[in-house]
Design a protein around this motif. Structure first.
Motif, PDB file in Angstrom:
ATOM      1  N   MET A   1      21.278  17.312  30.322  1.00  0.00           N
ATOM      2  CA  MET A   1      22.028  15.990  29.746  1.00  0.00           C
ATOM      3  C   MET A   1      22.240  15.678  28.193  1.00  0.00           C
ATOM      4  O   MET A   1      21.676  14.952  27.835  1.00  0.00           O
ATOM      5  CB  MET A   1      22.483  15.039  30.613  1.00  0.00           C
TER       6      MET A   1
ATOM      7  N   CYS B   1      14.943  10.716  34.155  1.00  0.00           N
ATOM      8  CA  CYS B   1      15.895  10.713  35.444  1.00  0.00           C
ATOM      9  C   CYS B   1      15.929  11.601  36.207  1.00  0.00           C
ATOM     10  O   CYS B   1      16.538  10.771  37.169  1.00  0.00           O
ATOM     11  CB  CYS B   1      17.127  10.299  33.930  1.00  0.00           C
TER      12      CYS B   1
ATOM     13  N   LEU C   1      18.279   6.030  35.331  1.00  0.00           N
ATOM     14  CA  LEU C   1      17.647   4.895  34.478  1.00  0.00           C
ATOM     15  C   LEU C   1      17.773   6.861  33.533  1.00  0.00           C
ATOM     16  O   LEU C   1      17.136   7.421  33.653  1.00  0.00           O
ATOM     17  CB  LEU C   1      16.684   4.784  34.908  1.00  0.00           C
ATOM     18  N   HIS C   2      18.538   6.096  32.503  1.00  0.00           N
ATOM     19  CA  HIS C   2      19.213   7.058  31.514  1.00  0.00           C
ATOM     20  C   HIS C   2      18.714   6.857  30.142  1.00  0.00           C
ATOM     21  O   HIS C   2      18.081   5.657  29.966  1.00  0.00           O
ATOM     22  CB  HIS C   2      20.181   8.023  31.071  1.00  0.00           C
TER      23      HIS C   2
ATOM     24  N   CYS D   1      19.044  13.699  26.845  1.00  0.00           N
ATOM     25  CA  CYS D   1      18.825  12.048  27.309  1.00  0.00           C
ATOM     26  C   CYS D   1      17.116  11.985  27.539  1.00  0.00           C
ATOM     27  O   CYS D   1      16.206  13.051  27.915  1.00  0.00           O
ATOM     28  CB  CYS D   1      18.795  12.333  29.051  1.00  0.00           C
TER      29      CYS D   1
ATOM     30  N   HIS E   1      17.547  16.119  34.461  1.00  0.00           N
ATOM     31  CA  HIS E   1      17.557  15.767  33.326  1.00  0.00           C
ATOM     32  C   HIS E   1      17.015  16.027  32.022  1.00  0.00           C
ATOM     33  O   HIS E   1      17.822  15.641  31.190  1.00  0.00           O
ATOM     34  CB  HIS E   1      15.324  15.093  33.616  1.00  0.00           C
TER      35      HIS E   1
ATOM     36  N   GLU F   1      14.890   9.737  28.938  1.00  0.00           N
ATOM     37  CA  GLU F   1      14.382   9.137  30.297  1.00  0.00           C
ATOM     38  C   GLU F   1      14.377  10.391  31.610  1.00  0.00           C
ATOM     39  O   GLU F   1      14.645  10.922  31.660  1.00  0.00           O
ATOM     40  CB  GLU F   1      15.056   7.964  30.613  1.00  0.00           C
TER      41      GLU F   1
HETATM   42 CU   LIG Z   1      19.361  10.823  31.787  1.00  0.00          CU
END
Ligand SMILES: [Cu+2]
Length: 284
Positions: free
Chosen positions: A242, A235, A193-194, A231, A239, A233
């Protein structure tokens, strides 16, 4: 590898020199990043001109009321407290008034949600796929055959400094889009999930494996430049690494970029799952 990447990045660096605007987080700033799309302009106005005055008004009212109560009903001034525990009129008022305030806020809020969610007639479509741990972009349609899809990785600290980009936000291959163009963004994920978030565009869309969400943006005329997002979320382990870099260029410059096949290498995504590196074929 580094040299190759730098050579490939050189034409982009030249393109960047003409950039007029940019948006990224700034130390000590308060408020939003500058709005460059109609959606973000509406979001900022809704927050600054509508919600903030209401919130400040309510807060001041409560503070003044509490101050008055502490002064007026202190033990010294009010030694005999009232035994009253109900006042029907007062209870009706303090139920109805908050409901009315919420109604006043919900109407423009819903209008704004609808405006964000309704994708206008779009001029181009881009697919953004969240990989672990980078973003991959694909230009949809035969007009962009030469560009195909490419992976946008975060630049290491030394390369970011060399390219004059903010570390943790700069990428080796930014998403390039034309200004004053309605862009539909299809957002999905390959295995985690992102969330595709670009603050100055007012977009934040979940990237969910096996599902395609869509959002849109249209960067206002005269707002060419480089914009940074991330990003958003939680993730996984990388995380925070990104970033999303979007380079907004004039329409003719974009056509040249497409005609050149995009100045970026097409790569496959290196995905790490439980410590093992998997190489996923780039989804088209
Ligand atoms: Cu992400």
């Amino acid at each position: 590898m580094h040299l190759k990447r730098l050579l490939l990045a050189a034409p982009i660096a030249l393109m960047a020199s003409a950039a007029a605007h940019a948006a990224q987080p700034v130390d000590g700033n308060i408020g939003f990043q500058p709005a460059v799309t109609p959606v973000m302009e509406k979001l900022v106005n809704f927050h600054n001109l509508y919600l903030m005055p209401i919130i400040v008004g309510i807060t001041l009212f409560v503070v003044v009321l509490m101050g008055y109560i502490m002064w007026r009903f202190s033990e010294k001034r009010n030694p005999e407290p009232s035994k009253t525990s109900h006042n029907t009129m007062l209870e009706v008022v303090w139920t109805i008034v908050p409901v009315l305030i919420l109604l006043v806020m919900v109407v423009p809020s819903m209008q704004l949600l609808y405006f964000q969610d309704t994708i206008p007639e779009s001029d181009m479509t881009i697919k953004a796929t969240g990989n672990t741990w980078n973003w991959e972009y694909a230009y949809v349609g035969e007009d962009y055959e030469g560009v195909e899809s490419f992976v946008s990785n975060m630049l290491p600290e030394d390369e970011a400094a060399a390219a004059g980009k903010p570390y943790l936000l700069g990428t080796d291959a930014p998403l390039v889009v034309p200004v004053d163009t309605t862009v539909r963004v299809l957002v999905t994920s390959s295995n985690n999930l992102h969330s595709f978030a670009m603050p100055s565009f007012g977009i934040k869309m979940d990237a969910i494996p096996g599902r395609i969400n869509q959002t849109w943006f249209k960067v206002n005329e005269g707002k060419t430049g480089t914009y940074y997002g991330q990003c958003s979320e939680l993730c996984g382990i990388r995380h925070a690494f990104m970033p999303i870099e979007i380079k907004v260029v004039e329409k003719d410059e974009f056509q040249r970029w497409v005609a050149n096949g995009g100045a970026f290498p097409t790569q496959t995504a290196d995905n790490t799952v439980n410590g093992a590196v998997m190489t996923a074929a780039a989804p088209k």
